[in-house]
Write a protein that holds these residues in place. Structure first.
Motif, PDB file in Angstrom:
ATOM      1  N   LEU A 118       0.687  -1.121   0.131  1.00 18.56           N
ATOM      2  CA  LEU A 118      -0.476  -0.435  -0.220  1.00 18.56           C
ATOM      3  C   LEU A 118       0.856   1.296  -0.323  1.00 18.56           C
ATOM      4  CD1 LEU A 118      -2.554   1.829  -0.322  1.00 18.56           C
ATOM      5  CD2 LEU A 118      -2.525   0.796   2.513  1.00 18.56           C
ATOM      6  N   ARG A 119       1.232   2.125  -0.557  1.00 22.06           N
ATOM      7  CA  ARG A 119       1.264   3.383  -1.128  1.00 22.06           C
ATOM      8  C   ARG A 119       0.066   4.584  -1.102  1.00 22.06           C
ATOM      9  NH1 ARG A 119       6.174   3.004  -5.934  1.00 22.06           N
ATOM     10  NH2 ARG A 119       7.489   1.673  -4.534  1.00 22.06           N
ATOM     11  N   VAL A 120       0.933   4.996   0.213  1.00 25.25           N
ATOM     12  CA  VAL A 120       0.325   6.929   0.163  1.00 25.25           C
ATOM     13  C   VAL A 120       1.300   8.069  -0.134  1.00 25.25           C
ATOM     14  CG1 VAL A 120       0.252   7.034   2.385  1.00 25.25           C
ATOM     15  CG2 VAL A 120      -1.274   8.521   1.218  1.00 25.25           C
ATOM     16  N   ALA A 121       1.205   8.717  -1.715  1.00 25.05           N
ATOM     17  CA  ALA A 121       1.306   9.658  -2.169  1.00 25.05           C
ATOM     18  C   ALA A 121       1.422  11.496  -0.692  1.00 25.05           C
ATOM     19  CB  ALA A 121       2.150   9.936  -3.692  1.00 25.05           C
ATOM     20  N   LEU A 122       2.274  11.812  -0.014  1.00 22.25           N
ATOM     21  CA  LEU A 122       1.901  13.163   0.407  1.00 22.25           C
ATOM     22  C   LEU A 122       2.383  14.559  -0.392  1.00 22.25           C
ATOM     23  CD1 LEU A 122       4.576  11.758   3.363  1.00 22.25           C
ATOM     24  CD2 LEU A 122       2.033  11.065   2.560  1.00 22.25           C
ATOM     25  N   LYS A 123       0.480  15.073  -1.100  1.00 24.66           N
ATOM     26  CA  LYS A 123       0.252  15.225  -1.363  1.00 24.66           C
ATOM     27  C   LYS A 123      -0.129  16.970  -1.679  1.00 24.66           C
ATOM     28  CE  LYS A 123      -0.567  12.705  -5.414  1.00 24.66           C
ATOM     29  NZ  LYS A 123      -1.379  11.861  -7.094  1.00 24.66           N
ATOM     30  N   ALA A 124       0.910  18.184  -1.229  1.00 16.66           N
ATOM     31  CA  ALA A 124       0.111  19.114  -0.937  1.00 16.66           C
ATOM     32  C   ALA A 124       0.471  20.420  -2.018  1.00 16.66           C
ATOM     33  CB  ALA A 124       0.754  20.261   0.147  1.00 16.66           C
ATOM     34  N   ASP A 125      -1.036  21.032  -2.788  1.00 15.83           N
ATOM     35  CA  ASP A 125      -0.462  21.866  -3.691  1.00 15.83           C
ATOM     36  C   ASP A 125       0.033  21.751  -4.947  1.00 15.83           C
ATOM     37  OD1 ASP A 125      -2.268  24.042  -1.832  1.00 15.83           O
ATOM     38  OD2 ASP A 125      -0.223  24.568  -1.141  1.00 15.83           O
ATOM     39  N   GLY A 126      -0.602  20.606  -5.304  1.00 17.62           N
ATOM     40  CA  GLY A 126      -0.172  19.804  -6.072  1.00 17.62           C
ATOM     41  C   GLY A 126       1.994  19.358  -6.380  1.00 17.62           C
ATOM     42  N   HIS A 127       2.131  19.487  -5.171  1.00 17.01           N
ATOM     43  CA  HIS A 127       3.122  18.709  -5.331  1.00 17.01           C
ATOM     44  C   HIS A 127       3.547  17.781  -4.470  1.00 17.01           C
ATOM     45  CE1 HIS A 127       5.091  22.359  -6.980  1.00 17.01           C
ATOM     46  NE2 HIS A 127       4.602  23.124  -7.132  1.00 17.01           N
ATOM     47  N   THR A 128       3.922  16.563  -4.628  1.00 13.77           N
ATOM     48  CA  THR A 128       4.668  15.288  -4.170  1.00 13.77           C
ATOM     49  C   THR A 128       5.982  15.539  -3.103  1.00 13.77           C
ATOM     50  OG1 THR A 128       3.271  13.648  -5.479  1.00 13.77           O
ATOM     51  CG2 THR A 128       4.846  13.228  -3.322  1.00 13.77           C
ATOM     52  N   TRP A 129       5.626  15.260  -1.938  1.00 11.55           N
ATOM     53  CA  TRP A 129       6.692  16.171  -0.668  1.00 11.55           C
ATOM     54  C   TRP A 129       6.897  14.900  -0.286  1.00 11.55           C
ATOM     55  CZ3 TRP A 129       8.945  21.064  -0.538  1.00 11.55           C
ATOM     56  CH2 TRP A 129       8.201  21.249  -0.546  1.00 11.55           C
ATOM     57  N   GLY A 130       6.650  13.303  -0.310  1.00  5.53           N
ATOM     58  CA  GLY A 130       6.773  12.353   0.196  1.00  5.53           C
ATOM     59  C   GLY A 130       6.388  10.796   0.034  1.00  5.53           C
ATOM     60  N   LEU A 131       6.626   9.994   0.810  1.00  3.51           N
ATOM     61  CA  LEU A 131       5.846   8.936   0.427  1.00  3.51           C
ATOM     62  C   LEU A 131       5.888   8.022   1.756  1.00  3.51           C
ATOM     63  CD1 LEU A 131       4.530   6.886  -2.133  1.00  3.51           C
ATOM     64  CD2 LEU A 131       7.134   6.011  -2.796  1.00  3.51           C
ATOM     65  N   LEU A 132       4.690   7.103   2.061  1.00  2.83           N
ATOM     66  CA  LEU A 132       4.735   6.377   2.728  1.00  2.83           C
ATOM     67  C   LEU A 132       4.322   4.627   1.901  1.00  2.83           C
ATOM     68  CD1 LEU A 132       2.178   7.489   5.645  1.00  2.83           C
ATOM     69  CD2 LEU A 132       4.630   8.328   5.207  1.00  2.83           C
ATOM     70  N   VAL A 133       4.997   3.780   2.615  1.00  3.74           N
ATOM     71  CA  VAL A 133       4.841   2.545   1.396  1.00  3.74           C
ATOM     72  C   VAL A 133       4.622   1.639   2.910  1.00  3.74           C
ATOM     73  CG1 VAL A 133       6.303   0.406   0.796  1.00  3.74           C
ATOM     74  CG2 VAL A 133       6.629   2.928  -0.112  1.00  3.74           C
ATOM     75  N   LEU A 134       3.399   0.690   2.504  1.00  2.00           N
ATOM     76  CA  LEU A 134       3.077  -0.405   4.173  1.00  2.00           C
ATOM     77  C   LEU A 134       2.886  -1.907   3.092  1.00  2.00           C
ATOM     78  CD1 LEU A 134       2.405   3.057   4.809  1.00  2.00           C
ATOM     79  CD2 LEU A 134       0.589   0.881   6.342  1.00  2.00           C
ATOM     80  N   CYS A 135       3.509  -2.945   3.937  1.00  2.00           N
ATOM     81  CA  CYS A 135       3.534  -3.787   3.261  1.00  2.00           C
ATOM     82  C   CYS A 135       3.480  -4.957   3.723  1.00  2.00           C
ATOM     83  CB  CYS A 135       5.032  -4.520   2.520  1.00  2.00           C
ATOM     84  SG  CYS A 135       5.913  -3.619   1.344  1.00  2.00           S
ATOM     85  N   ARG A 136       2.059  -6.211   3.925  1.00  2.71           N
ATOM     86  CA  ARG A 136       1.705  -6.799   5.055  1.00  2.71           C
ATOM     87  C   ARG A 136       2.601  -7.913   4.120  1.00  2.71           C
ATOM     88  NH1 ARG A 136      -3.882  -5.426   6.262  1.00  2.71           N
ATOM     89  NH2 ARG A 136      -3.848  -3.796   7.517  1.00  2.71           N
ATOM     90  N   ALA A 137       2.792  -9.333   4.634  1.00  2.22           N
ATOM     91  CA  ALA A 137       3.832 -10.704   4.578  1.00  2.22           C
ATOM     92  C   ALA A 137       2.933 -11.688   3.949  1.00  2.22           C
ATOM     93  CB  ALA A 137       4.572 -10.490   5.865  1.00  2.22           C
TER      94      ALA A 137
END
Length: 364
Positions: A118-137
């Protein structure tokens, strides 16, 4: 879903702390067996630091960066995700249940014993500042549609907090080298030379790893991976906020010194001019507001700005009223002073300055 009442105020917190708070707020509702959180240069989407203590095993990281930044392939590649109107994605959904057809799944998730990501791009005002990545085994409960919704809800508030923490904090209080550092790597990405100044700059990058003794940062690896796919002599760059609050520009390109192809990387204190738009974006200005504010800071009159942009002078005035409100100043003189004393634009020449144009702390 708000990030949480325990998230530190962005104007006071370190970027890694804000990133960690956002990740923990999501993990309380969406547990993961493996997770990481990274900061990104919004212009290039290259890694600029992050949290990797609970992330992927080290042996898959070179291939991960090759897929992510070199080949730039896969349905959920960060660049594809950044272009979408939504911020979160689940690999099993993006591949329509055909996970085994994904190179990313074959080369990264499967060897690490992971079943989905599962990915979530951290977006604000049309720009991407970070990324969270969660995985399950393998064997863990699968992610649900509700998990994806929760990830989507955290994107904008977390991105806003991260952006402000990156850009609206920090005064240099120690002397640091002004010289650039040099790194050389073989075409396969293996590092063969790191200068002493480069070692210093790399030690300042805000990354936390499973193995604290790891010699190569993921930030540098990402830039080298991208350069491997570029044209010879054509650099790729990422602007990196260091733990001290300073900014570093890492540029890398393919070259052939002494006839043998290599990847060269230069690590240099960022020039003030290159950070102007980035800093102004930290206040949440619109693209037009940033454009006009930069011209004002450079000393242009409202009439000159109106003429150059082919708009009415009153329109410039209206935009600047919004700029003053968002930056918390009352007029253009205060704006210039604020940008100089707190950030990266060398408009006033009297105070003692760091190499990136920020006011140095003194003993007074």
């Amino acid at each position: 879903m708000p990030t949480d009442e325990n998230v530190p105020a962005a104007a006071e917190a370190e970027p890694l702390d804000v990133l960690n708070a956002a990740a923990q707020a999501l993990l309380r509702h969406v547990p993961a067996d493996v997770w990481c959180a990274v900061m990104l240069d919004p212009a290039t989407l290259l890694d600029t630091g992050g949290l990797h203590e609970h992330g992927f095993p080290g042996e898959v990281m070179p291939r991960l960066f090759e897929i992510e930044h070199g080949e730039q392939i896969g349905v959920d590649n960060i660049r594809a995700l950044a272009r979408r109107p939504t911020s979160s994605s689940l690999l099993s959904v993006s591949t329509r249940g055909e996970l085994t057809q994904s190179v990313y799944f074959q080369d990264i998730l499967s060897p690490a014993g992971l079943a989905d990501e599962l990915r979530v791009a951290l977006k604000a005002d049309g720009h991407t500042w970070g990324l969270l990545v969660l995985c399950r085994a393998n064997g863990s409960a699968p992610f649900t549609a509700r998990d994806v919704e929760r990830a989507e809800a955290i994107s904008s508030p977390a991105a806003t907090d991260l952006r402000r923490a990156l850009l609206l904090k920090g005064i240099d209080d120690t002397e640091v080298p002004d010289a650039p550092g040099l790194v050389m790597a073989r075409p396969d990405g293996r590092i063969i030379y790191v200068s002493r100044i480069a070692e210093f700059w790399l030690s300042q990058i805000s990354e936390r790893h499973r193995d604290p003794s790891a010699s190569a940062t993921h930030t540098l690896t990402a830039v080298l991976s991208r350069a491997r796919r570029g044209l010879s002599g054509q650099p790729v760059s990422a602007r990196v906020r260091l733990g001290t609050g300073r900014w570093l520009t890492i540029s890398a390109w393919r070259d052939a010194p002494a006839g043998e192809e290599a990847i060269i990387a230069s690590l240099t204190p960022s020039r003030p001019a290159s950070l102007a738009a980035l800093v102004l974006n930290g206040y949440g200005l619109s693209p037009r507001e940033r454009q006009i504010a930069q011209l004002v800071i450079l000393g242009r009159t409202y009439a000159e700005i109106a003429t150059s942009l082919h708009i009415q002078e009153q329109t410039v005035n209206d935009h600047m009223r919004k700029v003053f409100a968002k930056t918390g100043v009352g007029n253009r003189v205060e704006l210039c002073t604020e940008m100089f004393t707190r950030h990266h634009l060398p408009v006033i020449a009297n105070p003692p300055l760091s190499t990136d144009g920020r006011l140095m702390a003194t003993g007074a």
